[in-house]
Design an enzyme around this catalytic site. Structure first.
Site, PDB file in Angstrom:
ATOM      1  N   LYS A  22      -4.653  -8.537  -2.587  1.00  0.00           N
ATOM      2  CA  LYS A  22      -4.618  -7.698  -1.392  1.00  0.00           C
ATOM      3  C   LYS A  22      -4.453  -8.547  -0.135  1.00  0.00           C
ATOM      4  O   LYS A  22      -4.919  -9.685  -0.068  1.00  0.00           O
ATOM      5  CB  LYS A  22      -5.916  -6.887  -1.315  1.00  0.00           C
ATOM      6  CG  LYS A  22      -6.002  -5.914  -0.142  1.00  0.00           C
ATOM      7  CD  LYS A  22      -7.337  -5.180  -0.153  1.00  0.00           C
ATOM      8  CE  LYS A  22      -7.459  -4.201   1.003  1.00  0.00           C
ATOM      9  NZ  LYS A  22      -8.744  -3.467   0.970  1.00  0.00           N
ATOM     10  N   SER A 102      -8.437   1.320   0.921  1.00  0.00           N
ATOM     11  CA  SER A 102      -7.390   0.579   1.604  1.00  0.00           C
ATOM     12  C   SER A 102      -6.637  -0.411   0.718  1.00  0.00           C
ATOM     13  O   SER A 102      -5.639  -1.003   1.150  1.00  0.00           O
ATOM     14  CB  SER A 102      -7.987  -0.177   2.798  1.00  0.00           C
ATOM     15  OG  SER A 102      -8.939  -1.142   2.368  1.00  0.00           O
ATOM     16  N   SER A 126     -12.654   1.201  -1.029  1.00  0.00           N
ATOM     17  CA  SER A 126     -11.277   0.712  -0.964  1.00  0.00           C
ATOM     18  C   SER A 126     -10.749   0.119  -2.263  1.00  0.00           C
ATOM     19  O   SER A 126      -9.547  -0.088  -2.402  1.00  0.00           O
ATOM     20  CB  SER A 126     -11.139  -0.331   0.159  1.00  0.00           C
ATOM     21  OG  SER A 126     -11.258   0.287   1.411  1.00  0.00           O
TER      22      SER A 126
END
Length: 455
Positions: A22, A102, A126
């Site tokens: 990420k 996210s 997330s």
């Protein structure tokens, strides 16, 4: 292949396995943008990050091959899928729907088989939200158990002095067994994760605990709890099936509703504000939240590299992590009161948990399947289902539990929560309509169950 040929043995237990990271994490030579277009442009001009994150070092040491950075929502502030830097992330099950976030890129990449596993981050769901929406497994450890640090020991998130709601890293993969291999590698005695970042406790992976096959005492709730809104028919059906399967396997299933111990509206508004729902909360007295004035930034405008990593020293404060613009108390007494209330509530829940003799708690991962991209903005309150466990700092994982069927879509969905068993507020009209639209045409979309453990 070259290393294996020359040495006659693999580098480690993840030898040759492609993985993704990420955009919260640094990978040497690639930008760290957190979804900000200005930061993307700036870092591309400078040649990208000069450091690896400790998590990347740990994967490389185990033989894994990080092949790409993945997309995330801007600054990790929502559970949607996109940002101005790279655009939206679309769900491989249905590209009209969000991956969730996210850690949106990780959900899409792992689910779409572009990556064997990925490393995300979680401060309100997330990791668990995209895992749930994309039909894969995901795990959020206790805060500081999975390092956010760079290879020089400094951290990109959880700024110094922040002890409110701490974000944590965590893996996503197609199968729980893959999560196990990733965590076993990252938490080995020789892993950089346990030997570089001093914030990460030296707690190697406990294989004996994993290997145990003793019957468990599993608390559960299908409705109620912190699930918001009331779960859709697919979620209810799949949760009921899991409960019966676990009971048939010899485990003890005990009804347990955490909101009977700590009601959601009693959680502190300052900490809820960090999770993006402070305006929904009440003061402990039951009054409307007080207006808070003063310095709402955790770092001064002339912050030094002692508190901000040099690779990010010139980035906007809002991009320095979820805590950087947290609504802070205005004096020391209030600061301590906030944390004291939070800690008392953690103690209350832990006491009820221990009295019930629970090993783990089973509950829905999300109330409904992945919504259309345009509905994300109307469903912000649904994140309560996952973010409660960040507030209590309890480890939480999600596993796929089933798919939406035609019969599910024909069944009635009572979106309004049962006031006797659910403490959340009644959904407003916009929220209700967005829930209804999220279920429309959702045939075949995955849903998931959430399993909560002790810190």
């Amino acid at each position: 292949d070259q290393y294996l040929s020359e040495h006659g043995k693999p580098i480690g237990c993840l030898h040759g396995v492609p993985s993704t990271i990420k955009d919260h994490y640094a990978m040497k030579g690639l930008p760290v943008t957190m979804g900000l277009k200005t930061l993307k442009d700036r870092m591309e001009q400078s040649g990208g990050a000069r450091h690896d994150a400790v998590a990347v070092l740990a994967l490389r040491a185990a033989g894994a091959i990080p092949i790409a950075k993945t997309n995330m929502t801007q600054q990790g502030e929502t559970w949607g899928g996109g940002n101005p830097a790279y655009g939206d992330t679309l769900n491989p099950w249905n590209t009209l729907r969000t991956t969730g976030g996210s850690s949106s890129g990780e959900g899409g990449a792992v689910s779409g088989s572009a990556s064997v596993f990925g490393i995300g981050s979680d401060v309100g769901g997330s990791v668990r939200c995209p895992a749930s929406f994309c039909g894969v497994a995901g795990f959020k450890p206790t805060a500081q158990r999975f390092s956010f640090a760079w290879d020089d020991g400094r951290t990109i998130l959880n700024h110094p002095g922040d002890y409110g709601i701490l974000a944590t890293g965590g893996p996503l993969a197609r199968h729980v067994s893959d999560l196990v291999e990733v965590l076993r590698a990252c938490w080995s005695e020789t892993s950089p994760m346990l030997n570089v970042d001093t914030r990460t406790p030296f707690m190697p992976f406990k294989n004996d605990v994993l290997a145990s096959n003793r019957p468990l005492t599993i608390g559960y709730h299908v409705t109620g709890g912190f699930t918001h809104p009331a779960p859709c028919p697919t979620t209810v059906r799949c949760m009921d099936r899991i409960v019966e399967a676990l009971r048939s396997a010899g485990h003890k299933l005990v009804p347990f509703d955490p909101s009977d111990t700590v009601a959601w509206e009693d959680l502190h508004p300052v900490l809820l504000a960090q999770l993006g729902v402070g305006e929904q909360a009440k003061e402990p007295s039951g009054e409307e939240p007080k207006e808070r004035t003063g310095n709402y930034s955790s770092t001064s405008d002339d912050a030094s590299v002692d508190t901000i990593h040099p690779d990010l020293a010139s980035m906007p404060l809002a991009a320095q992590g979820p805590g950087a613009l947290m609504a802070l108390p205005t004096n020391m007494q209030e600061y301590h009161e906030v944390l004291a209330l939070r800690d008392r509530q953690r103690d209350q829940l832990n006491k009820a948990w221990k009295q019930a003799g629970l090993d783990v708690l089973l509950c829905p991962a999300w109330a409904f399947p992945a919504p259309p991209v345009e509905e994300v903005r109307n469903l912000a309150a649904a994140v309560w289902t996952t973010q409660a466990w960040n507030y209590f700092d309890m480890p939480a994982g999600v596993v796929p539990s089933g798919l939406v069927t035609a019969d599910d879509l024909d069944a009635d969905w009572a979106i309004d929560p049962d006031k006797e068993s659910d403490t959340t507020c009644e959904p407003d009209a916009t929220f209700r309509e967005a829930c209804i639209r999220s279920r429309m045409d959702a045939l075949g979309m995955p849903v998931a169950a959430q399993l909560i453990g002790q810190p």
